[in-house]
Design an enzyme around this catalytic site. Structure first.
Site: not given
Ligand code: E4P
Length: 231
Positions: A83-84
């Site tokens: 997840k970014v």
């Protein structure tokens, strides 16, 4: 529609996974902090419990460190999705990881333009936060409608719309009506989904009427019952 659970609480995940209704898990740095555990250990354990996609978020903000963190998280298990955050460095990281075959969930999305960028960067999932928009009097579900419409106009974009920051069952129902691909739900909202006062009162009256018949579907001490007890 896929249902993810939005928590890093292993007890909640284990319990609700027994329903067979969980397709994945999302976590974020706040949820990991709340769990009190070490991120690498917590994510590994969650991946063992739920076979579907498990989002684990990077905590750096510059491209090179995010990339290294993402590569390390991705190695924890085959079902990790990195997840970014939706920043320029986050999307550069998304592009690099997705090009290498790692699934990426782009989080903290608050506009349709951001969602378009994430799709072009090869995101597997885009996470628009409906509850946090509602909190500041902006229509969170309106954003979902816009993203679903835009993505549908470009079939080459394969990014799935993952509705995040859900606060109540109506967010889920509206998201489903719009054709969103995934909803990530806090454990409390998952429990609310099962509840309806008419289900409770209906069941109560069925059981009362049934009791009056004196019947029982299973005879006590039948071989079926003995076998079940032995298991
Ligand atoms: C999603 O991936 C996020 O972790 C989450 O849905 C944020 O929800 P909140 O706004 O309730 O913190």
């Amino acid at each position: 529609m896929k249902f993810f659970i939005d928590t890093a609480d292993l007890n909640e995940i284990r319990e609700l996974a027994t329903t067979g209704l969980l397709d994945g898990v999302t976590t974020n740095p706040s949820l990991i902090a709340k769990s009190g555990g070490n991120i690498l250990e917590v994510i590994k354990e969650i991946c063992d419990v739920v076979p579907g996609d498990v989002s684990a978020e990077v905590t750096a903000t510059d491209f090179h460190t995010m990339l290294r963190e993402g590569q390390k998280l991705a190695k924890l298990a085959d079902n990790v999705v990195v997840k970014v955050p939706l920043t320029m460095d986050g999307l550069k990281t998304c592009k690099a990881l997705s090009t290498d075959g790692t699934k990426v969930n782009v989080t903290l999305c608050f506009s349709a333009a951001q969602a378009l960028l994430a799709a072009k960067a090869g995101a597997t999932y885009i996470s628009p936060f409906v509850g946090r928009l509602d909190d500041i009097s902006i229509d969170g579900m309106g954003l979902i409608a816009d993203i679903v419409q835009i993505y549908a106009s470009y079939p080459a974009l394969e990014t799935e719309v993952l509705v995040a920051s859900i606060r109540h069952p109506m967010h889920l129902v509206e998201a489903a009506k719009m054709g969103a691909d995934v909803a990530t739900l806090p454990p409390s909202v998952i429990r609310q989904l099962f509840k309806h006062p008419l289900t409770d009162s209906g069941l109560e009256s069925f059981l009362k009427d049934w009791e009056g018949t004196g019947q029982s579907i299973l005879e006590p001490n039948t071989s079926d019952e003995k076998r079940e007890r032995a298991q």
